[in-house]
Enzyme design. Structure first.
Site, PDB file in Angstrom:
ATOM      1  N   GLY A  15       0.837  -1.210   0.000  1.00  0.00           N
ATOM      2  CA  GLY A  15       0.000   0.000   0.000  1.00  0.00           C
ATOM      3  C   GLY A  15       0.866   1.253   0.000  1.00  0.00           C
ATOM      4  NE  ARG A  76      -1.290  -4.989  -0.974  1.00  0.00           N
ATOM      5  CZ  ARG A  76      -2.010  -3.879  -0.778  1.00  0.00           C
ATOM      6  NH1 ARG A  76      -2.886  -3.486  -1.679  1.00  0.00           N
ATOM      7  NH2 ARG A  76      -1.856  -3.181   0.318  1.00  0.00           N
ATOM      8  CG  ASP A 107       5.920  -6.773   8.692  1.00  0.00           C
ATOM      9  OD1 ASP A 107       7.011  -6.202   8.840  1.00  0.00           O
ATOM     10  OD2 ASP A 107       5.117  -6.984   9.625  1.00  0.00           O
ATOM     11  CB  THR A 129       2.617   0.471   6.197  1.00  0.00           C
ATOM     12  OG1 THR A 129       1.231   0.270   6.536  1.00  0.00           O
ATOM     13  CG2 THR A 129       3.460   0.163   7.421  1.00  0.00           C
ATOM     14  CG  ASP A 131      -2.234  -0.306   8.182  1.00  0.00           C
ATOM     15  OD1 ASP A 131      -2.982   0.675   8.078  1.00  0.00           O
ATOM     16  OD2 ASP A 131      -2.411  -1.376   7.578  1.00  0.00           O
ATOM     17  CG  ASP A 133       0.962  -3.069  10.025  1.00  0.00           C
ATOM     18  OD1 ASP A 133       1.714  -2.312   9.371  1.00  0.00           O
ATOM     19  OD2 ASP A 133       0.208  -3.892   9.488  1.00  0.00           O
ATOM     20  NE  ARG A 175      -7.788  -5.556   4.497  1.00  0.00           N
ATOM     21  CZ  ARG A 175      -7.110  -5.517   3.341  1.00  0.00           C
ATOM     22  NH1 ARG A 175      -6.151  -6.374   3.106  1.00  0.00           N
ATOM     23  NH2 ARG A 175      -7.403  -4.610   2.436  1.00  0.00           N
TER      24      ARG A 175
END
Ligand code: ADP
Ligand code: F6P
Length: 325
Positions: A15, A76, A107, A129, A131, A133, A175
């Site tokens: 992303g 992707r 990741d 990212t 996120d 994360d 997500r």
């Protein structure tokens, strides 16, 4: 002896995130400053396999530091999971003289970078990212911009929610990770926050919370719902039926991924981009750059991928308790 790097490639994968352009700019200009050639690879690993590779110069990255998205575009690429394509990607690097590669992504992208390192290409990963994360780092490129975008949007929804005395469920991205939801929960003073890491929530408790708040004279009730929980529209219908109070769902969606990066994202992404080039020039490979306790550091990718992190428990507690009082 460390391998001498002559040509550095750069790609963005997974992303997109605001600040990726600042990182690309830093990779390109730091490479040139160190006397290296630099090649841009379009559309992540998909573009590498399709040989969408072009030489970049200082001018190629003019006027991009303030722009969201990624000038290299991203994709992707399922093929990259297969060893035969990983080998092909490394061959494509060699064919184009790329002996050092900077991969900007999450990741998943780091796993691809790890495979390229196994196949003889020196690779460095940068955490990109919205996120937040990625376990080895307290900072990821794009989170600061995205969370500020979400916070401002939620403030706006809150204004109209108060005017109409409604309940609002606002769905934010994430997500598998609730960082955007948690930070907005605190920054927007939300009444309820639903996090994918704390999946078992009690909808009846939210209904009771709304009814009690209304009895105390509250004119709005903001529920921040992370994408990983989802189903905001059906949840709004159920809550409206149970409380008798008009309830609307707003899904912020991809607007959170775009926009001009904040100062923090520009500065940190630039620092990380330059550092990736420095690491390659020192002969390092299979490393990822992170930020921890006020310092930019690098980790072995295998170690980085094996690390675990969770939301800050204290912040989760205060987010919930302050919104409940
Ligand atoms: P992110 O990098 O944001 O985590 P993805 O998980 O979608 O995003 O991964 C981005 C890309 O990285 C994938 O499309 C694929 O090309 C590559 N990738 C992901 N996982 C692996 C893996 N296990 N091995 C090799 N490449 C991978
Ligand atoms: O990884 C960033 C992210 O925006 C997640 O929060 C979200 O779940 C996902 O990407 C959506 O990705 P896309 O819409 O590009 O498939």
């Amino acid at each position: 002896m460390a391998k001498e790097i002559n040509t550095i490639g750069v790609l963005t994968s997974g992303g997109d995130a605001p600040g990726m352009n600042a990182a690309i700019r830093a990779v390109v200009r730091q490479s040139i400053a160190k006397g290296k050639r630099v090649m841009g690879i379009k559309r992540g690993y998909a573009g590498l396999l399709d040989e969408e590779i072009f030489e970049m110069n200082a001018h190629s990255v003019s006027d991009i530091i303030s722009r969201g998205g990624t000038i290299l575009q991203t994709a992707r690429c399922m093929e990259m999971h297969e060893p035969s394509y990983q080998k092909k990607a490394a061959e494509m690097c060699r064919k184009n003289g790329i002996d050092g590669l900077v991969v900007i992504g999450g990741d998943g992208s780091f796993k691809g970078a790890q495979k390229l390192a196994d196949n003889g290409i020196n690779t460095i990963g940068l955490p990109g990212t919205i996120d937040l994360d990625i376990s080895c780092t307290e900072y990821t490129i794009g989170f600061d911009t995205a969370v500020n975008t979400a916070m401002e949007a939620i403030d706006k929804v809150r204004d109209t929610s108060t005017s109409h005395e409604r309940v609002s469920i606002i769905e934010v991205m994430g997500r598998g990770a609730g960082y955007i939801a948690l930070w907005c929960g605190i920054a927007n003073g939300a009444e309820d926050v639903l996090l994918p890491e704390r999946y078992n929530f009690d909808e009846q408790a939210i209904v009771n919370h709304i009814i009690e708040g209304r009895k105390r004279g509250k004119q709005h009730h903001i529920i921040i719902n992370a994408e990983g929980i989802g189903h905001s529209t059906s949840m709004a219908k159920r809550i409206e039926a149970a409380t008798g109070i008009e309830t609307r769902a707003t899904i912020l969606g991809h607007m959170q991924r775009g926009g001009s990066p904040t100062c923090k994202d520009r500065v940190y992404a630039t620092t990380m981009g330059a550092m990736a080039v420095d690491l390659l020039c020192e002969g390092k490979t299979n490393r990822v750059v992170g930020y921890d306790h006020g310092e930019f550091i690098d980790f072995d990718i295998d170690e980085a991928l094996s690390m675990k992190k969770d939301l800050n428990e204290y912040q989760v507690d205060i987010c919930w308790s302050l919104g409940n009082s």
